[in-house]
Design a protein around this motif. Structure first.
Motif, PDB file in Angstrom:
ATOM      1  N   LYS A   1      80.547  92.767 168.773  1.00 37.29           N
ATOM      2  CA  LYS A   1      80.107  91.795 167.763  1.00 37.29           C
ATOM      3  C   LYS A   1      80.599  90.393 168.133  1.00 37.29           C
ATOM      4  O   LYS A   1      81.503  89.838 167.522  1.00 37.29           O
ATOM      5  N   THR A   2      79.964  89.849 169.155  1.00 35.08           N
ATOM      6  CA  THR A   2      80.318  88.523 169.648  1.00 35.08           C
ATOM      7  C   THR A   2      79.108  87.955 170.372  1.00 35.08           C
ATOM      8  O   THR A   2      78.288  88.721 170.902  1.00 35.08           O
ATOM      9  N   PRO A   3      78.923  86.652 170.403  1.00 33.10           N
ATOM     10  CA  PRO A   3      77.758  86.084 171.097  1.00 33.10           C
ATOM     11  C   PRO A   3      77.744  86.464 172.578  1.00 33.10           C
ATOM     12  O   PRO A   3      78.789  86.496 173.231  1.00 33.10           O
ATOM     13  N   LEU A   4      76.562  86.752 173.103  1.00 29.23           N
ATOM     14  CA  LEU A   4      76.411  87.057 174.525  1.00 29.23           C
ATOM     15  C   LEU A   4      76.473  85.751 175.312  1.00 29.23           C
ATOM     16  O   LEU A   4      75.667  84.844 175.094  1.00 29.23           O
ATOM     17  N   LEU A   5      77.433  85.651 176.238  1.00 24.67           N
ATOM     18  CA  LEU A   5      77.644  84.414 176.989  1.00 24.67           C
ATOM     19  C   LEU A   5      77.178  84.516 178.438  1.00 24.67           C
ATOM     20  O   LEU A   5      76.719  83.529 179.010  1.00 24.67           O
TER      21      LEU A   5
END
Length: 333
Positions: A129-133
């Protein structure tokens, strides 16, 4: 790499706040998400962002406190001295030089090094649950869309799938949303812009956030676990635990509505005997298309995942999923 960082930082770049480094191998960066994440930090302070390798032994051999360059790392330091000629890893040299300046390592889970082999669909379907970088090693793994060859899979990935979805909404890319259709006793797990899984029983989010281990270790498998820096679920022949898999096909915007739609088609038949229903009937086999509707508004906060509602009529070959913010005390279980 260290000298390259120093040379870049010594040049005058008006308005530059951060330096982003990545390997010259096949790496992909999702710039909009990177900008949004970095906006939460003070660029006048010292930071060393990156992420660990997914393969636990890579971290053991080099360091658990370094960013692996393939996934990229991000800095705003003014100098980085190379004083360790006996070290043979550019990532490790960079880390020790930065640590000697008193700067600690700050992990960013959206930087994906992908230190693994084979089919990584299990990992991409349960992205944290974190932005895809970033994504690395895309050319070294099996095709991201398993039923396509490598060339076709990469074309679909670049033109029609994840990169196209990223143009519509990077903030939701690969975000896992889980909801239940209790009338059918089904669980849906959406990896936005990539896949949808249907399970033939109600399963809690705490279980489904663990990736299915469809992939293999980066090098020869060690004698005993753990192998990865995260928990996994084994592949199984239990039809209740094995999902029906649908992959992303198309995306668009709803006319006169503030929504984005994404469409997912069945990958292949699950092919397992049913043990989830008393009469042996498997209505999940009839479903071959899933359409997901999400708000056009970009998600700016990731403190909680989204929830969803399912629209499906028994016997229909289609299902619709509408994403929404979770209610205050809503439980995904």
């Amino acid at each position: 790499m260290v000298h390259g960082i120093m040379e870049d930082l010594e040049q005058e770049h008006e308005g530059v706040r951060w330096v982003v480094m990545g390997d010259d191998e096949y790496s992909m960066f999702f710039v909009e998400d990177i900008v949004d994440v970095l906006a939460k930090y003070d660029h006048n302070k010292y930071y060393y962002f990156g992420d660990q390798s997914e393969y636990i032994l890579s971290n053991f051999w080099f360091s658990f406190d370094q960013g692996f360059g393939g996934a990229g790392f991000i800095m705003n330091i003014e100098s980085c001295l190379r004083r360790y000629p006996f070290l043979n890893s550019a990532d490790l040299i960079t880390m020790v030089s930065i640590v000697d300046l008193g700067v600690g390592f700050t992990p960013l889970k959206g930087l994906r090094h992908l230190d693994m082999r084979g089919d990584i669909s299990g990992l991409l379907s349960s992205h944290s649950k974190t932005p895809l970088l970033s994504l690395h090693h895309i050319d070294s793994i099996a095709p991201i869309f398993p039923l396509m060859d490598r060339a076709k899979s990469l074309r679909h990935f670049m033109k029609a799938a994840i990169m196209k979805a990223a143009k519509f909404d990077q903030s939701r890319l690969l975000q896992q949303i889980i909801c239940h259709h209790r009338l059918s006793n089904w669980t849906f797990s959406v990896s936005w812009g990539y896949s949808v899984h249907i399970y033939e029983k109600i399963m809690p989010r705490s279980h489904l956030i663990k990736p299915i281990q469809t992939f293999k270790t980066w090098i020869k498998k060690p004698k005993s676990p753990p192998y990865y820096m995260f928990n996994t679920r084994p592949c199984t022949n239990d039809s209740c635990e094995t999902p029906h898999v649908f992959f992303f096909k198309t995306i668009g915007k709803m006319k006169n509505k503030n929504e984005i739609w994404t469409t997912y088609f069945r990958s292949e038949a699950q092919g397992l005997p049913s043990n989830c229903s008393i009469d042996g009937d498997r209505p999940t086999n009839y479903v071959n298309k899933i359409q997901v509707y999400s708000p056009r508004a970009k998600r700016t906060e990731m403190d909680r995942c989204e929830c969803c509602d399912i629209i499906h009529t028994s016997g229909s070959n289609k299902a619709k999923i509408k994403l929404r913010e979770c209610f205050t005390n809503e439980k995904i279980a």
